[in-house]
Motif scaffolding. Structure first.
Motif, PDB file in Angstrom:
ATOM      1  N   MET A  23      17.631   0.970  66.246  1.00 60.20           N
ATOM      2  CA  MET A  23      18.640   0.962  67.106  1.00 60.20           C
ATOM      3  C   MET A  23      19.620   2.223  66.654  1.00 60.20           C
ATOM      4  O   MET A  23      20.610   2.663  67.452  1.00 60.20           O
ATOM      5  CB  MET A  23      19.188  -0.641  66.184  1.00 60.20           C
ATOM      6  N   ALA A  24      19.201   2.233  65.142  1.00 55.22           N
ATOM      7  CA  ALA A  24      20.161   3.173  64.891  1.00 55.22           C
ATOM      8  C   ALA A  24      19.868   4.857  65.177  1.00 55.22           C
ATOM      9  O   ALA A  24      20.932   5.621  66.022  1.00 55.22           O
ATOM     10  CB  ALA A  24      19.986   3.525  63.324  1.00 55.22           C
ATOM     11  N   MET A 101      24.307  -4.934  77.865  1.00 52.53           N
ATOM     12  CA  MET A 101      24.215  -3.077  76.910  1.00 52.53           C
ATOM     13  C   MET A 101      24.303  -1.970  77.643  1.00 52.53           C
ATOM     14  O   MET A 101      24.186  -0.911  77.621  1.00 52.53           O
ATOM     15  CB  MET A 101      23.567  -2.958  75.940  1.00 52.53           C
ATOM     16  N   PHE A 102      23.170  -2.858  78.706  1.00 51.79           N
ATOM     17  CA  PHE A 102      22.667  -1.502  79.559  1.00 51.79           C
ATOM     18  C   PHE A 102      23.429  -1.317  80.714  1.00 51.79           C
ATOM     19  O   PHE A 102      23.656   0.152  81.011  1.00 51.79           O
ATOM     20  CB  PHE A 102      21.407  -2.264  80.430  1.00 51.79           C
ATOM     21  N   ILE A 103      24.594  -1.670  81.195  1.00 57.80           N
ATOM     22  CA  ILE A 103      25.392  -1.388  81.906  1.00 57.80           C
ATOM     23  C   ILE A 103      26.704  -0.983  81.061  1.00 57.80           C
ATOM     24  O   ILE A 103      27.175   0.031  81.731  1.00 57.80           O
ATOM     25  CB  ILE A 103      26.268  -3.225  82.194  1.00 57.80           C
ATOM     26  N   THR A 351      15.195  10.764  81.259  1.00 59.95           N
ATOM     27  CA  THR A 351      14.695  12.288  80.353  1.00 59.95           C
ATOM     28  C   THR A 351      14.325  11.206  78.709  1.00 59.95           C
ATOM     29  O   THR A 351      14.442  10.030  78.812  1.00 59.95           O
ATOM     30  CB  THR A 351      15.655  12.845  79.525  1.00 59.95           C
ATOM     31  N   PHE A 352      13.812  11.859  77.658  1.00 65.70           N
ATOM     32  CA  PHE A 352      13.605  11.505  76.238  1.00 65.70           C
ATOM     33  C   PHE A 352      14.504  10.783  75.916  1.00 65.70           C
ATOM     34  O   PHE A 352      14.776   9.745  75.440  1.00 65.70           O
ATOM     35  CB  PHE A 352      12.946  12.611  75.865  1.00 65.70           C
ATOM     36  N   GLN A 353      15.643  10.647  75.955  1.00 69.02           N
ATOM     37  CA  GLN A 353      17.040  10.246  75.449  1.00 69.02           C
ATOM     38  C   GLN A 353      17.543   9.075  76.011  1.00 69.02           C
ATOM     39  O   GLN A 353      17.654   8.364  75.767  1.00 69.02           O
ATOM     40  CB  GLN A 353      18.013  11.047  75.436  1.00 69.02           C
ATOM     41  N   LEU A 359      15.731   2.020  74.546  1.00 70.29           N
ATOM     42  CA  LEU A 359      14.657   1.438  73.302  1.00 70.29           C
ATOM     43  C   LEU A 359      15.609   0.801  72.728  1.00 70.29           C
ATOM     44  O   LEU A 359      15.647  -0.042  71.562  1.00 70.29           O
ATOM     45  CB  LEU A 359      13.837   2.275  72.695  1.00 70.29           C
ATOM     46  N   GLY A 360      16.820   1.368  72.134  1.00 69.49           N
ATOM     47  CA  GLY A 360      17.667   0.739  71.009  1.00 69.49           C
ATOM     48  C   GLY A 360      18.534  -0.367  71.360  1.00 69.49           C
ATOM     49  O   GLY A 360      18.214  -1.616  70.603  1.00 69.49           O
ATOM     50  N   VAL A 361      18.681  -0.452  73.315  1.00 72.73           N
ATOM     51  CA  VAL A 361      19.356  -1.695  73.802  1.00 72.73           C
ATOM     52  C   VAL A 361      18.408  -2.991  73.868  1.00 72.73           C
ATOM     53  O   VAL A 361      18.286  -3.915  72.966  1.00 72.73           O
ATOM     54  CB  VAL A 361      19.421  -1.298  75.056  1.00 72.73           C
ATOM     55  N   LEU A 362      16.865  -2.291  73.270  1.00 71.41           N
ATOM     56  CA  LEU A 362      15.867  -3.508  74.087  1.00 71.41           C
ATOM     57  C   LEU A 362      15.835  -4.012  72.196  1.00 71.41           C
ATOM     58  O   LEU A 362      15.323  -5.369  72.001  1.00 71.41           O
ATOM     59  CB  LEU A 362      14.563  -2.586  74.333  1.00 71.41           C
TER      60      LEU A 362
END
Lengths: 385, 274, 131
Positions: A23-24, A101-103, A351-353, A359-362
Motif C-alpha cells: 500500500m505504501a 478506490m478504483f473509481i 503501464t507499470f505504475q 495492486l495498492g488498491v487490492l
C-alpha cells in the motif's frame, strides 16, 4: 469487537505488514499520478478507460456475488450457509471499498469528486452507480456487524436487521446491473450495446464471487480453528458451475447475434479480441486463455468426481477466477474501445505504475478482508469453544 | 450516563441542523428586499445568437491547405496543446515526453473511411478517397455525452451548443465513452508547456479535465465568427439551423449534405456538403 | 499507567491543535499593503464597494463563472450602475485588465492568508503571456 483485530499471531502481523508495504509503495506512485495527471497510465484518447475501471467492474461482480450465500440462507433457510454468510457479506464490504478506490484512482480531478453529490444528475448512470454502490456497502457493513455481534453475545440479531437483509438482495443485483448500464446504454459502442450485458455481468459475478469465497473458505480452514463446512463449499461449487455455464452461454449468444447479423460495428470488437484487427492483437492470447480456463472450469465442476475432490476444487476455483477476470476486466473494457468510433485501432497496455497503483488498491482490500475475516472467525471460534 | 450522552447528541444534532439552515433562511429573508438595486447579468449587445447553432462544411471546396489552416487556427484560438511542440526547457525543466496517443484535438482531418466508417464503399468515387474531412464535436441535439455526465459539467445550452464547464469536470471520462464521434479529449497532463503561444482571450485548461470544441462560444458572445470559420476561406459556415432565412439553411436547401452516424439518432448539427 | 498515558496523549493533542499559534510566534503578522494600478486608481470605482469586494470577490467570481459558462451572460451591471465584462483575465475590461499587476494586487493578500486559488492555473494573466 474491533479489539480482536489487534490480537494476532506472528503470521497475521507479517501478512498485514506485507500488505501495508504494498500500500505504501502504491501510494507513493499514486502521488505521482495525483501531481502529474493520468499521463503515467497507458490510457489514451481512444482508450479512455483502462485497468482501473476494468478492475472496478470485476470487483463490483465479486461484491454482488456475496448475494449467492445470502439468498439461500435468508430466503430459503439453507442452514449449511449459516457459517459462511458472514464471510460473503464481509467479502462484499472489502470488494466495494476496492471498487470505490478504483473509481477515485481513475478520476482526473479526484479533489472534485463530491461534485457528484453537489450537482446530482439522475440522467447519468454514474450517479446511480454511486448511489447503489454506497448503499450496498452501508447495508453490508451494518448487517455483517450486527449479526456477528449478536452471535458473539449469543442473542438473536435485532429485528431491524431483517428488512435490511431483504433490501440488500435487490441492491446486490442492482450494483451490477447499474454497472452494466454504464456501458450498454452508449450509442456507437457496438461491443457493449447489447441487452445481454447486465445478465452476463451478473452470471460472471455469481461465478467469480463464490469461486473466490470457496478459496477463502479453504484459507480460513487452514489458518484458523474455524471450519466453514465441506457441504457449504460443495453447494457453492454447484452455484459457481451454473453461473459459469450461464456466463459462457450468454457470451455465445452474443457471438451468434454479432456474427450471424454481420453488422461491422458490432463484429469488429470481437474480431479484435479473438483474432486481432489490422495486425493488432495484444489481447488475442489473453482472450483464448480466458476461454480455455472457463471451459476447463466448467468441465471440472460438472463432473461430480472432480467437483467433490477436495484437492482439485481450489485449483478449479483459481482457474475460474482468472478466466472470468480476463473476460470481464481485460476484454470487456479494451474490447469496447478498440476499434474506436472512427475505426482507428489504438491498443491499450497498462503501464507499470498503473498496475502498481491497482495492486495498492487490492492490498487495501485484502487488508480490510483479513481484519474482517479475523473478527468473524475469532467470534465463531469463541462461540463454539 | 447513557441518558446524558443521548441528550447531548440530540442537542448537537439540532444545533447542526440550525447552523445548516441559517444560510437558507438568510437567503429567503434577503430575497424580499432591495430588488430595485439588484445587479443584472445579460448578454453583450454585440453577441451573436441563434435558436440552434449548426455548422456546414463544404467538402467540394475543401482542400489540404485550408483544412490545415483551420486546424491551426482552432488550436491557436482555443489554446489546444500541440504535443509536437517542443516545450521551453527553462520554463518547464525536466518534463516527461508526451505520449502521442494522449494528444488533444478539437477539430482535425480524417479520411472518408474514418469520418464515415459505416458508409464505407468499395466503389467510392475517387475524389472522396483523397479528400480531407474535418471532424469535430457535432453539438448533437440529443447529446449522449450530456446524458452521461454525472455532474452536468457538460451540458447543452439553450442555443444548442454543447458546452464544457471545465471548473466542474471531475475527469471521469464517461462522456468520452459516450461520444460516438470521438470528439472529446482528456488532459492526461498539464497542457500549458505544449501551447506554443498562449492566447490571452481564452483560458487554458488544467490537467484532469475533458475538453472539446465549444463552437467558440466566447467569440460568438463578442460578435465574432468561430475561429475555424474565419480561417476556412468560406468552406465552413456556422449559423442558425432553426432560422429558415439563415445562410446555413440556404446552403442545406440547395445542396446534398450528410451527417456522421445519423442512424444513432443523436441528431448531429454538423453537415457535410458533398 | 492509563493516567500517564492519557495525560501524555492530551499534551500531544493540545500541542498539535495549537500548532498554528506557536508556529507563528515571533513572525510578523502585519497585513500586506496592496497597490492599485494606475488604471484602477483612475477609474475610482469597481464592481462592488471596497469592503464588499474584499469579503465577497470569491463568491462574485464563482457566480460570474456560472453565468458566463452556463448561461452565456457576460455583461454585469453592478449596483453602482456601471457595466463590466464578466471575465477574470480576458480583455481590457476584465478584472486583470484594470488591476494590471496581479502580484501586487492579488498575490500579496492570497499569500498572506495562505490561499492558492486554482483560477490562475488556466486564467493566465496578460503579463504571464507576454513574458
Amino acid at each position: 469487537m474491533l479489539e480482536i483485530a489487534i490480537k494476532g499471531s506472528k503470521k497475521y502481523w507479517i501478512w498485514l505488514g506485507a500488505l501495508l508495504t504494498v500500500m505504501a509503495v502504491a501510494f507513493a506512485v499514486y502521488i505521482d499520478q495525483f501531481v502529474n495527471g493520468l499521463m503515467i497510465t497507458g490510457m489514451s484518447r481512444d482508450v479512455s478507460w483502462g485497468f482501473y475501471i476494468a478492475n472496478f467492474t470485476f470487483l463490483v461482480g465479486v461484491a454482488a456475488g456475496g448475494v449467492m450465500v445470502v439468498i439461500p440462507y435468508y430466503l430459503h433457510d439453507y442452514e449449511k450457509f449459516h457459517r459462511i454468510t458472514i464471510l460473503g457479506e464481509f467479502l462484499a464490504v472489502a470488494s466495494l471499498i476496492m471498487c470505490l478506490m478504483f473509481i477515485v484512482a481513475d478520476l482526473g480531478q479526484p479533489t472534485r469528486m463530491l461534485n457528484v453529490l453537489l450537482y446530482p444528475t439522475p440522467n447519468s448512470m454514474l450517479f446511480w452507480d454511486m448511489c447503489v454502490l454506497n448503499g450496498y456497502l452501508f447495508l453490508n457493513i451494518v448487517i455483517g456487524w450486527k449479526v456477528l455481534e449478536a452471535e458473539r453475545n449469543q442473542v438473536r440479531p435485532p429485528d431491524w436487521t431483517k428488512p435490511l437483509i431483504y433490501i440488500s438482495i435487490p441492491f446486490a443485483i442492482g450494483i451490477h446491473t447499474v454497472t452494466a448500464y454504464l456501458y450498454c446504454g452508449l450509442p456507437g459502442r457496438g461491443f457493449w450495446m447489447t441487452a445481454i450485458l447486465a445478465p452476463r455481468f451478473l452470471a460472471s459475478a455469481f461465478a467469480a464471487g463464490p469461486a473466490f469465497l470457496i478459496l477463502l473458505c479453504y484459507i480460513v480452514k487452514r489458518f484458523t480453528k474455524f471450519d466453514p463446512g465441506w457441504e457449504a463449499i460443495q453447494t457453492l461449487s454447484k452455484i459457481v458451475c451454473y453461473a459459469l455455464i450461464a456466463n459462457v452461454f450468454f457470451f455465445l449468444c452474443e457471438v451468434f447475434v454479432v456474427f450471424y447479423s454481420k453488422i461491422p460495428g458490432h463484429m469488429s470488437h470481437i474480431q479484435y479480441l479473438f483474432f486481432g484487427l489490422y495486425g493488432h492483437g495484444a489481447l488475442v492470447p489473453w482472450m483464448w486463455t480466458s476461454m480455455i480456463l472457463m471451459f476447463t472450469g466448467i468441465g471440472l465442476l460438472i463432473v461430480p468426481k472432480f467437483r467433490n475432490n477436495e484437492t482439485i476444487l481450489p485449483f478449479t476455483c483459481i482457474l475460474i477466477f482468472i478466466g472470468t477476470w480476463i473476460d470481464k476486466s481485460l476484454g470487456m473494457i479494451s474490447g469496447g474501445f478498440v476499434p474506436s468510433p472512427l475505426h482507428h485501432v489504438t491498443e491499450y497496455v497498462p503501464t507499470f505504475q498503473e498496475v502498481l497503483i491497482s495492486l495498492g488498491v487490492l492490498a487495501t482490500g485484502l487488508l480490510i478482508l483479513t481484519v474482517l475475516f479475523k473478527l468473524a472467525t475469532t467470534v465463531k471460534e469463541e462461540v463454539r469453544g | 450516563m447513557i441518558h446524558s450522552r443521548r441528550s447531548f447528541i440530540k442537542a448537537a444534532g439540532v444545533s447542526v441542523l440550525a447552523i445548516g439552515a441559517a444560510p437558507a433562511i438568510k437567503a429567503v429573508a434577503a430575497s424580499g428586499s432591495g430588488a430595485a438595486s439588484l445587479p443584472s447579468k445579460t448578454r453583450r449587445p454585440e453577441a451573436f445568437s441563434a435558436k440552434r447553432w449548426g455548422m456546414a462544411i463544404d467538402c467540394r471546396r475543401m482542400n489540404g491547405d485550408i483544412a490545415g489552416n483551420i486546424v491551426k487556427a482552432c488550436r491557436k484560438a482555443n489554446n489546444v496543446p500541440d504535443f509536437s511542440h517542443k516545450p521551453d526547457e527553462d520554463k518547464y525543466p525536466g518534463l516527461r515526453p508526451p505520449k502521442k496517443d494522449q494528444e488533444l484535438k478539437w477539430i482535425w482531418e480524417e479520411s472518408y473511411h474514418h469520418a464515415f466508417p459505416e458508409m464505407e464503399d468499395e466503389f467510392l468515387a475517387d475524389k472522396f478517397k483523397s479528400m480531407p474531412f474535418l471532424v469535430t464535436c457535432n453539438h448533437c441535439k440529443n447529446a449522449p455525452c450530456v446524458q452521461a455526465c454525472p455532474t452536468r459539467a457538460t451540458f447543452k445550452r439553450e442555443d444548442g451548443v454543447v458546452m464544457m464547464d471545465f471548473h466542474r469536470c471531475i475527469g471521469c471520462r464517461f462522456c468520452m465513452a459516450a461520444c460516438p464521434f470521438g470528439a472529446r479529449s482528456f488532459n492526461f497532463r498539464d497542457p500549458k508547456p505544449f501551447i506554443p503561444e498562449i492566447n490571452p482571450d481564452f483560458p487554458t485548461r488544467s490537467k484532469g479535465v475533458v475538453e472539446k470544441c465549444n463552437l467558440c462560444a466566447g467569440r460568438l458572445a463578442k460578435g465574432l465568427q468561430p475561429a475555424c470559420v474565419e480561417a476556412s476561406e468560406g468552406t465552413i459556415v456556422v449559423g442558425d439551423l432553426e432560422d429558415p432565412g439563415s445562410e446555413i439553411r440556404a446552403l442545406l436547401k440547395e445542396n446534398y449534405a450528410i451527417r456522421r452516424k445519423q442512424e444513432l439518432g443523436t441528431e448531429p448539427s454538423v453537415y457535410y456538403i458533398m | 499507567m492509563s493516567k500517564n498515558a492519557i495525560i501524555a496523549g492530551l499534551v500531544v493533542f493540545v500541542a498539535t491543535a495549537l500548532f498554528p499559534f506557536w508556529f507563528n510566534i515571533g513572525g510578523s503578522n502585519a497585513a500586506p499593503e496592496i497597490e492599485l494600478s494606475e488604471r484602477a486608481k483612475a477609474a475610482r470605482y469597481c464592481v462592488l464597494e471596497k469592503y464588499d469586494m474584499r469579503a465577497e470577490h470569491m463568491s462574485l467570481l464563482d457566480e460570474w463563472r456560472d453565468s458566463v459558462v452556463r448561461d452565456a451572460d457576460r455583461l454585469y451591471k453592478g449596483t453602482n450602475g456601471k457595466s463590466f465584462n464578466m471575465s477574470l483575465s480576458t480583455g481590457e475590461d476584465s478584472c486583470l485588465g484594470c488591476h494590471t499587476d496581479k502580484e501586487k494586487f492579488c498575490d500579496r493578500c492570497h499569500n498572506f492568508v495562505s490561499v492558492a486559488p486554482y483560477c490562475w492555473e488556466c486564467h493566465t494573466t496578460p503579463e504571464e503571456v507576454t513574458r
